[in-house]
Write an enzyme that holds these catalytic residues in place. Structure first.
Site, mmCIF file in Angstrom:
data_model
loop_
_atom_site.group_PDB
_atom_site.id
_atom_site.type_symbol
_atom_site.label_atom_id
_atom_site.label_comp_id
_atom_site.label_asym_id
_atom_site.label_seq_id
_atom_site.Cartn_x
_atom_site.Cartn_y
_atom_site.Cartn_z
ATOM 1 C CD GLU A 1 -3.040 -0.988 2.182
ATOM 2 O OE1 GLU A 1 -3.159 0.013 2.769
ATOM 3 O OE2 GLU A 1 -4.165 -1.782 2.177
ATOM 4 C CD GLU B 1 -3.855 -6.030 4.169
ATOM 5 O OE1 GLU B 1 -4.798 -5.285 4.543
ATOM 6 O OE2 GLU B 1 -2.563 -5.855 4.138
#
Length: 320
Positions: A135, A246
């Site tokens: 991320e 995720e």
């Protein structure tokens, strides 16, 4: 002893092959507990075994996604999760942390090289992929900065890190393992990041309808919201595989727009999203088995709450 070692290595290779055909299934594992105490070899092994023993899952959660190669609290010592994975025959999606600058990434590379040298094929046969970053592209966006998301990495930085990782494994038993990056779908569809996609073997996407507060994000819309995010990532993937690295729904925490955190809604999300991904044989890492061993994090995505993983029940039924 040599014969026994050969048999164990052959079994590990067979396990990885079967997993690859059925899609890797696992959880995300941090390097430390929420009291900042480092996880040790026995802690990781305990968690990996607990994942395999989840009732109703037929022992299918046999893979682990890591965020770093470095043991928490050290400069570049190999994370003890590696030995725990060898002990428990758990396959690994390795993580290389990229949001702390070049000097910190040099330590990630040092730990990766040390793991190859220290553990050899017992380690490398378990590796299903290497994620360079997590991320980092999202964290440099105005949305993340506004929400206090912490430092990230620019696309050009990530390209350097990806190349450094390829250089580090060249000529080793890890050469040929797929190298990817993990980020949000919003980062991938941003055209300024397309060069990063071009440099990857796979894309790992993190997608949480719970946090998509500008959309109709109730649990009733969660399946559609999630698959819209996944499809948006696939659309810009340049034909490369997309792994779900995720996703999850919290059992406790604040309401986010229309999204209500509860065990009941987490069960709905598991059935509508997690079970469907497993049925499609998508490589899939759920967030997460246990949010924290100590305290009460908010939101809390853990399938199990704080305490002894082997003793406390799951918060919702994880059968599909």
């Amino acid at each position: 002893m040599r014969f026994l070692s050969s048999v164990l290595l052959a079994c590990t290779a067979l396990l990885s092959s079967v997993e690859a055909q059925n899609g890797y299934k696992g959880f995300n594992y941090g390097a430390f507990f929420n009291n900042q105490q480092a996880k040790r070899r026995n802690d990781f092994a305990y968690e990996f075994n607990a994942a395999k023993q989840l009732p109703g899952t037929n022992g299918g959660f046999t893979s682990a996604r890591l965020y770093t190669m470095i043991q928490w609290g050290t400069q570049n010592t190999v994370i003890e999760a590696i030995q725990a994975a060898i002990d428990t025959k758990t396959t690994l999606l390795l993580g290389m942390w990229c949001s702390s600058g070049q000097a910190a990434f040099d330590n990630e590379i040092a730990a990766l090289k040390a793991a190859i040298k220290q553990y050899g094929k017992a380690f490398t046969d378990l590796v299903v992929g290497i994620s360079v970053g997590s991320e980092d592209l999202y964290r440099i966006t105005p949305t993340s900065i506004q929400n206090g998301g912490g430092p990230g990495a620019q696309p050009q930085e990530l390209l350097h890190y990806i190349q450094q990782t390829r250089d580090a494994i060249r000529g080793t038993a890890l050469q040929g393992k797929p190298i990817g990056h993990v980020d949000t779908w919003t980062a991938y569809v941003n055209g300024s990041n397309s060069a990063v996609i071009s440099a990857l073997d796979f894309l790992g996407v993190d997608a949480y309808p719970y946090f998509q507060t500008t959309m109709e994000n109730s649990i009733g819309n969660a399946n559609r919201t999630f698959y819209d995010a996944l499809q948006a990532t696939i659309n810009v993937s340049q034909g490369k595989p997309v792994w779900v690295t995720e996703t999850g729904w919290p059992v406790t925490g604040p309401t986010q727009n229309q999204a209500v955190a509860s065990a009941e809604n987490a069960r709905v999300y598991w059935e509508d999203v997690a079970c469907s991904l497993m049925a499609k044989n998508v490589n899939f890492y759920y967030y997460m088995l246990q949010e924290a061993q100590y305290g009460n994090p908010s939101p809390d995505f853990g399938i199990k709450g704080p305490g002894d993983l082997m003793q406390i029940p799951t918060r919702f039924d994880v059968r599909c």
